[in-house]
Design a protein around this motif. Structure first.
Motif, PDB file in Angstrom:
ATOM      1  N   GLU A 120       0.773  -1.019   0.101  1.00 46.12           N
ATOM      2  CA  GLU A 120      -0.130  -0.167  -0.047  1.00 46.12           C
ATOM      3  C   GLU A 120       0.786   1.112   0.006  1.00 46.12           C
ATOM      4  O   GLU A 120       0.695   1.828   1.154  1.00 46.12           O
ATOM      5  N   PRO A 183       1.961  -6.304  -8.114  1.00 45.90           N
ATOM      6  CA  PRO A 183       1.759  -4.736  -8.177  1.00 45.90           C
ATOM      7  C   PRO A 183       1.405  -3.924  -6.799  1.00 45.90           C
ATOM      8  O   PRO A 183       0.714  -4.612  -5.732  1.00 45.90           O
ATOM      9  N   THR A 185      -0.123  -0.601  -4.805  1.00 46.76           N
ATOM     10  CA  THR A 185      -1.152   0.475  -5.048  1.00 46.76           C
ATOM     11  C   THR A 185      -0.915   1.244  -6.201  1.00 46.76           C
ATOM     12  O   THR A 185      -1.908   1.751  -7.041  1.00 46.76           O
ATOM     13  N   SER A 186       0.230   1.932  -6.482  1.00 46.55           N
ATOM     14  CA  SER A 186       0.745   2.767  -7.197  1.00 46.55           C
ATOM     15  C   SER A 186       0.353   2.248  -8.842  1.00 46.55           C
ATOM     16  O   SER A 186       0.186   3.067  -9.599  1.00 46.55           O
ATOM     17  N   VAL A 187       0.287   0.926  -8.966  1.00 43.05           N
ATOM     18  CA  VAL A 187       0.103   0.370 -10.350  1.00 43.05           C
ATOM     19  C   VAL A 187      -1.139   0.928 -10.887  1.00 43.05           C
ATOM     20  O   VAL A 187      -1.475   1.245 -11.955  1.00 43.05           O
ATOM     21  N   SER A 188      -2.094   0.772 -10.013  1.00 39.17           N
ATOM     22  CA  SER A 188      -3.542   1.189 -10.631  1.00 39.17           C
ATOM     23  C   SER A 188      -3.664   2.475 -10.810  1.00 39.17           C
ATOM     24  O   SER A 188      -4.253   2.857 -11.658  1.00 39.17           O
ATOM     25  N   TYR A 189      -2.987   3.319  -9.823  1.00 39.61           N
ATOM     26  CA  TYR A 189      -3.160   4.788 -10.027  1.00 39.61           C
ATOM     27  C   TYR A 189      -2.495   5.133 -11.367  1.00 39.61           C
ATOM     28  O   TYR A 189      -3.110   5.791 -12.339  1.00 39.61           O
ATOM     29  N   TYR A 190      -1.175   4.736 -11.518  1.00 32.04           N
ATOM     30  CA  TYR A 190      -0.412   5.120 -12.661  1.00 32.04           C
ATOM     31  C   TYR A 190      -1.079   4.559 -13.876  1.00 32.04           C
ATOM     32  O   TYR A 190      -1.149   5.209 -15.026  1.00 32.04           O
ATOM     33  N   LYS A 191      -1.633   3.505 -13.947  1.00 27.30           N
ATOM     34  CA  LYS A 191      -2.503   2.919 -15.152  1.00 27.30           C
ATOM     35  C   LYS A 191      -3.419   3.879 -15.436  1.00 27.30           C
ATOM     36  O   LYS A 191      -3.775   4.067 -16.639  1.00 27.30           O
ATOM     37  N   LYS A 192      -4.261   4.209 -14.418  1.00 24.94           N
ATOM     38  CA  LYS A 192      -5.504   5.173 -14.654  1.00 24.94           C
ATOM     39  C   LYS A 192      -5.029   6.388 -15.310  1.00 24.94           C
ATOM     40  O   LYS A 192      -5.392   7.043 -16.389  1.00 24.94           O
ATOM     41  N   GLU A 195      -4.087   6.040 -19.133  1.00 31.00           N
ATOM     42  CA  GLU A 195      -5.276   5.792 -19.871  1.00 31.00           C
ATOM     43  C   GLU A 195      -6.032   6.971 -19.833  1.00 31.00           C
ATOM     44  O   GLU A 195      -6.549   7.325 -20.882  1.00 31.00           O
TER      45      GLU A 195
END
Length: 205
Positions: A120, A183, A185-192, A195
């Motif tokens: 996290e 992954p 937490t930062s992975v989902s943030y950076y992916k967003k 995109e």
């Protein structure tokens, strides 16, 4: 820098500067040949003048002639030298624009270390959000930023700190023969962000 090192070199008894210099021919040959300027940016420092050190053995710190430090009230990270100073990103990008005649700039490294104790990594999410916000502000100022690279995709060997400082968006289990990657937490943030180009939770269309 060139002037200081040349002056100190002569005072130290050298017949020329310790800093190699380009010839006029070399300057003419390379002038204007770069495609872009690459910038590694992690943190910021404050700088103040220091008393001139007497001439003696050549020394990098004496050549500097300045003292750099970070404010105690800046937020720290797992890497002691990286304090969160997102405002520094906008300042340095604008400085590069003004100093080097508005070059195209690719931010080649920008990131934050954690200690590997949790997936996290909320501090890293805030780091990217705030630094990228200042990149956007610099672009609105007219800075020609053409690319950005988050450092780094996954945990790796970090110079003198080895595997104790983790800059990755993906956690790497270095004790596993397969080097399993998980992954953060930062992975989902950076992916967003990639995109949607949206840095906050919700953005207007």
């Amino acid at each position: 820098m060139k002037t200081r090192i040349a002056e100190r070199s002569l005072a130290e008894g050298f017949n020329q500067s310790r800093l190699p210099a380009f010839t006029d021919e070399e300057i003419s040959y390379i002038s204007g040949t770069f495609d872009f300027m690459g910038l590694n940016m992690y943190t910021s420092y404050l700088v103040e003048a220091m008393d001139e050190v007497p001439i003696g053995e050549p020394n990098y710190n004496y050549d500097l002639g300045t003292k750099s430090y970070q404010s105690d009230d800046w937020e720290s990270s797992a890497a002691s030298w990286v304090k969160l100073t997102p405002w520094g990103m906008r300042k340095v990008l604008n400085w590069l624009k003004e100093t080097y005649n508005d070059p195209a700039i690719i931010i080649t490294e920008n990131g934050l270390a954690d200690d590997g104790s949790t997936l996290e990594d909320d501090q890293r999410v805030r780091y990217y959000r705030d630094y990228l916000s200042n990149v956007r502000s610099a672009m609105e100022d007219g800075v020609n930023v053409i690319g950005y690279t988050a450092w780094s995709l996954m945990d790796n060997f970090e110079w003198l700190q080895g595997y104790t400082q983790r800059f990755g968006l993906f956690y790497v289990d270095f004790d596993n023969i397969n080097r399993t990657r998980t992954p953060k937490t930062s992975v989902s943030y950076y992916k967003k962000v990639v995109e949607t180009h949206c840095l906050v939770d919700t953005c207007e269309e």
